[in-house]
Write a protein that holds these residues in place. Structure first.
Motif, PDB file in Angstrom:
ATOM      1  N   PHE A  38       0.807  -1.219   0.000  1.00 34.04           N
ATOM      2  CA  PHE A  38       0.000   0.000   0.000  1.00 34.04           C
ATOM      3  C   PHE A  38       0.847   1.280   0.000  1.00 34.04           C
ATOM      4  N   ALA A  39       2.094   1.184  -0.476  1.00 39.48           N
ATOM      5  CA  ALA A  39       2.915   2.380  -0.636  1.00 39.48           C
ATOM      6  C   ALA A  39       2.447   3.175  -1.856  1.00 39.48           C
ATOM      7  N   ASN A  40       2.655   4.486  -1.824  1.00 38.54           N
ATOM      8  CA  ASN A  40       2.271   5.351  -2.936  1.00 38.54           C
ATOM      9  C   ASN A  40       3.388   5.383  -3.972  1.00 38.54           C
ATOM     10  N   VAL A  41       3.031   5.174  -5.237  1.00 36.77           N
ATOM     11  CA  VAL A  41       3.973   5.240  -6.355  1.00 36.77           C
ATOM     12  C   VAL A  41       3.385   6.206  -7.371  1.00 36.77           C
ATOM     13  N   ILE A  42       4.142   7.261  -7.717  1.00 38.73           N
ATOM     14  CA  ILE A  42       3.584   8.299  -8.574  1.00 38.73           C
ATOM     15  C   ILE A  42       4.666   8.841  -9.498  1.00 38.73           C
ATOM     16  N   PHE A  73       5.589   6.239   1.796  1.00 42.21           N
ATOM     17  CA  PHE A  73       4.641   5.584   2.691  1.00 42.21           C
ATOM     18  C   PHE A  73       4.910   6.090   4.106  1.00 42.21           C
ATOM     19  N   MET A  74       3.870   6.237   4.884  1.00 43.77           N
ATOM     20  CA  MET A  74       3.975   6.748   6.241  1.00 43.77           C
ATOM     21  C   MET A  74       4.961   5.907   7.043  1.00 43.77           C
ATOM     22  N   GLY A  75       5.935   6.605   7.671  1.00 46.71           N
ATOM     23  CA  GLY A  75       6.936   5.914   8.471  1.00 46.71           C
ATOM     24  C   GLY A  75       8.221   5.646   7.711  1.00 46.71           C
ATOM     25  N   PHE A  76       8.256   5.982   6.411  1.00 46.65           N
ATOM     26  CA  PHE A  76       9.451   5.791   5.597  1.00 46.65           C
ATOM     27  C   PHE A  76       9.836   7.106   4.916  1.00 46.65           C
ATOM     28  N   LYS A  77      11.108   7.238   4.630  1.00 43.73           N
ATOM     29  CA  LYS A  77      11.551   8.389   3.872  1.00 43.73           C
ATOM     30  C   LYS A  77      11.104   8.257   2.417  1.00 43.73           C
ATOM     31  N   SER A  78      10.563   9.319   1.867  1.00 43.20           N
ATOM     32  CA  SER A  78      10.159   9.301   0.461  1.00 43.20           C
ATOM     33  C   SER A  78      11.395   9.159  -0.410  1.00 43.20           C
ATOM     34  N   ARG A  79      11.215   8.515  -1.546  1.00 41.68           N
ATOM     35  CA  ARG A  79      12.357   8.288  -2.427  1.00 41.68           C
ATOM     36  C   ARG A  79      11.993   8.647  -3.851  1.00 41.68           C
TER      37      ARG A  79
END
Length: 832
Positions: A38-42, A73-79
């Motif tokens: 459920f991570a966001n990929v854009i 994703f909440m709790g992770f650094k965006s990449r």
């Protein structure tokens, strides 16, 4: 059985890629190489994105060129990941945990807290305002609706295209494309377009749809397939607590019960169309339940949904469907009112849920525009019926479609209109098409005559032994104003031919004025249903079941002639007046319909001759049909209530008739969707016969001596065990759809479904009817009058996806001769 035939028809077809500008797929993992679901990929600097599935996998494509990808994703650094090529597959993106973020909001990819969760606070605001959103804020409304439905073969590759079955059809794979959601190649094979003008009045709670244009390709002559598609993608409202698809109730992510089945995460905030919105990510708390994963954007003042994406989890207890993907978009009116503008629904049908399995996409895209409000229409406007068929509606020119297509067809969709016409000239394809048609309809097409149904070709009973049946019907088109059907059968034990023939003619399609008649001479198991019918072509399973628990020697020979007139004065209200003449006699020397023919009870007769006139009223609110011919297809079969009232009058001394009597019967069946707890079906039947009648005209409690589960019958009751002239019967059945099994480890992986049932009947038989009986096989007629007969059952459905077992337990009357206290029945079926 109908769904089995239809799905099989679809899968009989299963068995050159044009690339988009930018395509990527891969997996998102954490530093321990665990997938991040459920991570966001854009795509960077765009609104084109997706979320990873339970295994962290994703696919994303766009017609535009993008140079980078952003993952968060909440709790992770965006990449941010640079794309070296326009087409990049099998990426592995590692996210690093962000300690500071975890300290600010303690929300993980596992179960989220129900307390102090800002996402749930926002969800409660949505509940408070959902009844005043959209068109519900106005007294009256109207808008234009454009609907596009499509079927595509998917997972097309060179190995698939080179199969022998496609020899001579290789050219069709030049039209393959790639799905933007799943990344699979697909080939469009069916397309249907429709334009509606919709009117509604919230004051009186009425709405009306007027079809303005309809156009289809592919299997345009197969109304069964078209209706099946419409039933699969029935309208839904995301604000409802439960959304019904494929005869299952899925918990909506906006449901008031959502906090018990979903995890919610406040993931982002942003301006969308100059409106400040919150982004909520949601995913299931447990596996195997009928839930979604995805995200939605909600406005911060009206608490109306701006965008929503919903994808069914692969672990959901649903058969033959690997993916369900839904997305909706809303526009803003007058700064505060959000109106739906686009609704896209896609499902991936497949025999299994493996990643690389081939299947078929079913897609529906609905677009809305030209909203107008508070333009009042007379109340009669909503009551007036629209002609079910207008030639112009189905034969609009291209100019009409160019103007009314809110979304233009892509190049693949435009080509599908000519693709099948070309395919039908290819012999190999015609063979596939013919097989699919037989499986879907049960008939073999022969010009203007259909042979069948092929599924009734063989049977067995104690009187006829092995039985073969050949039949057919006239068929010039799905909207024929008249139809003739017939069959002939032969029993190898009694060495007799049987036959049945019927005809019906539609005189007025607006009022559904139909005249019909027919004659049947056959062997039949009487008393297989409490409610009388005069179907001259009908035949119960009890008459010819190949597998039984005991010998059935209670069959009768029947000679039935009928004539009837029916009309539909209001939608789904059918009134039928008919007359019938029947001759009945025992078909076996071990069975007797003998009765006394005089008041002194000294003379008897083995035959019954009876003339009868009857009036029946059938009301089926909510039933959806299509077509305008003498026969119509029911789209939502079994998913609507049914009320039936019959009044029959027996006429003595008319064409040799033997008895005067009056019979009144009532039948009521109601399916209930109990939210996420499955489907409950209730049936109530009641009836009474006034006058003296013999055994062959009494109401027999429908026993079941077969090993098949037959709804409405009594599996532990033998034929003619209970005979009545007054009765009340109830049958309740609830299918939990796996609600309980999904909570049991190991068992939940099997996706089994729990079924419970209860049956009961009480009735009596008058002394006069008892005295009239002279049957040697049933000299003492017995009715459950002192106490209701009852039985209960438990069942397990979805065994290997196609089989059901029911275990029945008899509650009383165990002292009856040959009474069965326990029994097992089963049924095959193709269910989602």
């Amino acid at each position: 059985m109908i769904k089995f035939q239809l799905i099989t028809f679809l899968f009989i077809l299963i068995g050159g890629v044009i690339t988009a500008q930018t395509k990527v797929d891969g997996v998102v993992v954490d530093e321990q190489n665990n997938p991040v679901p459920f991570a966001n990929v854009i795509f960077s600097s765009s609104s084109v994105g997706t979320i990873t599935n339970e295994n962290g996998k994703f696919y994303l494509q766009s017609d535009n060129n993008y140079k980078s990808l952003e993952v968060s994703f909440m709790g992770f650094k965006s990449r941010k990941v640079t794309l070296v090529k326009n087409v990049t597959y099998e990426m592995e993106i590692v996210l690093e945990e962000e300690t500071s973020a975890l300290q600010e909001v303690v929300i993980y990819q596992g179960k989220t807290s129900k307390k102090n969760n800002p996402a749930i606070d926002i969800l409660r605001k949505i509940w408070e305002n959902k009844r005043s959103n959209g068109v519900k804020k106005f007294k009256q409304y109207q808008y234009r609706k454009y609907e596009k439905q499509e079927f595509d073969l998917n997972t097309i590759d060179s190995a698939f295209a080179n199969k022998k079955i496609f020899k001579g059809m290789e050219f069709i794979f030049e039209e393959a494309d790639t799905n933007r959601v799943t990344g699979k190649t697909y080939l469009p094979i069916y397309l249907n377009e429709a334009v509606y003008q919709v009117y509604g009045n919230n004051v009186i709670g009425k709405n009306k749809e007027i079809l303005k244009g309809n156009k289809n390709s592919g299997y345009s002559d197969n109304q069964t397939l078209i209706d099946f598609v419409k039933d699969l993608y029935a309208d839904y409202n995301i604000y409802d607590n439960y959304l019904k698809f494929f005869d299952k109730s899925f918990v909506s992510p906006l449901s008031r019960t959502g906090i018990n089945v979903y995890n919610y995460v406040l993931a982002d905030t942003a301006f969308i169309d100059n409106k400040w919105c919150y982004k909520i990510v949601y995913y299931p708390r447990r596996r195997n339940e009928l839930t979604f994963k995805g995200d939605f954007w909600v406005n911060d003042t009206t608490w109306a949904i701006k965008k929503i994406n919903m994808q069914v989890s692969k672990s959901a207890n649903i058969n033959w469907v690997k993916e369900i993907y839904i997305e909706q978009e809303y526009d803003v009116l007058n700064d505060s009112i959000f109106l739906i503008t686009r609704d896209h629904f896609m499902s991936d049908f497949s025999f299994n849920k493996k990643e690389k399995s081939r299947g078929m996409y079913g897609k529906r895209t609905t677009l809305y525009d030209n909203y107008k409000f508070d333009i009042k229409k007379p109340n009669n406007f909503y009551k007036e019926t629209v002609d079910p068929y207008n030639y112009e509606v189905y034969n609009r020119d291209e100019a009409f479609w160019e103007y009314n297509r809110i979304e233009k067809l892509n190049k693949d969709e435009r080509k599908v209109y000519t693709l099948l016409d070309t395919l039908k000239t290819v012999k190999a394809f015609k063979r596939i098409y013919d097989i699919g048609t037989i499986l879907a309809s049960g008939y073999v097409e022969l010009d203007n005559f259909d042979f069948g149904p092929v599924f009734s070709a063989f049977g067995f009973n104690e009187v006829e032994g092995m039985r073969i049946r050949l039949g057919g019907r006239t068929y010039f088109g799905r909207n024929d104003p008249w139809r003739i059907e017939g069959y002939t059968a032969y029993g190898f034990k009694d060495n007799k031919f049987k036959y049945g023939i019927s005809g019906k003619w539609l005189l007025d399609r607006r009022k559904r004025l139909i005249i019909s008649g027919g004659n049947r001479r056959d062997v039949e198991q009487l008393g297989s249903s409490l409610t009388n019918t005069n179907d001259v072509l009908g035949r119960s399973l009890a008459s010819s079941s190949l597998i039984t628990v005991s010998a059935n020697n209670t069959l009768s020979e029947i000679n039935l002639s009928t004539f009837a007139v029916e009309i539909e004065p209001a939608k789904n209200l059918n009134i039928r007046v008919g007359g019938s003449y029947r001759e009945l006699s025992a078909a076996s020397p071990d069975f007797s319909l003998t009765h006394y023919t005089d008041n002194t009870h000294t003379t008897t007769s083995d035959e019954i001759h009876q003339t009868e006139i009857s009036t029946t009223i059938r009301y089926t609110p909510g039933k959806i049909t299509s077509g305008y011919g003498v026969e119509r297809n029911v789209i939502n079969l079994g998913d609507y209530p049914e009320l039936f009232l019959n009044y029959s009058l027996g006429l003595k001394d008319v064409i040799g008739s033997g008895f005067d009597y009056k019979t009144i019967q009532f039948f009521y069946r109601q399916p209930w969707q109990i939210g996420g707890f499955g489907k409950f079906t209730s049936t109530v039947e009641a009836g009474k016969t006034f006058g003296e009648v013999p055994l062959g005209l009494l109401n027999v409690v429908p026993g079941n001596q077969t090993l098949f589960s037959i709804y409405g019958s009594y599996p532990l009751v033998d034929y003619y065990e209970f005979v009545t002239d007054t009765y009340l019967s109830v049958h309740f059945e609830h299918n939990f759809n796996g609600r309980l099994f999904s909570r049991i480890p190991l068992i939940r992986k099997l996706n089994l479904r729990e079924i419970v049932g209860f049956r009961s009947v009480i009735g009596e038989i008058s002394d006069k009817n008892q005295a009239l009986n002279a049957s040697t096989s049933h000299p003492d007629l017995f009715a459950p009058s002192s106490k209701p007969y009852w039985a209960w059952s438990v069942g397990v459905g979805n065994i290997f996806k196609v089989f059901r077992l029911d275990f029945h337990f008899r509650g009383n009357y165990l002292e009856n001769p040959g009474a069965r206290s326990f029994g097992v029945t089963g049924a095959f079926g193709f269910y989602f």
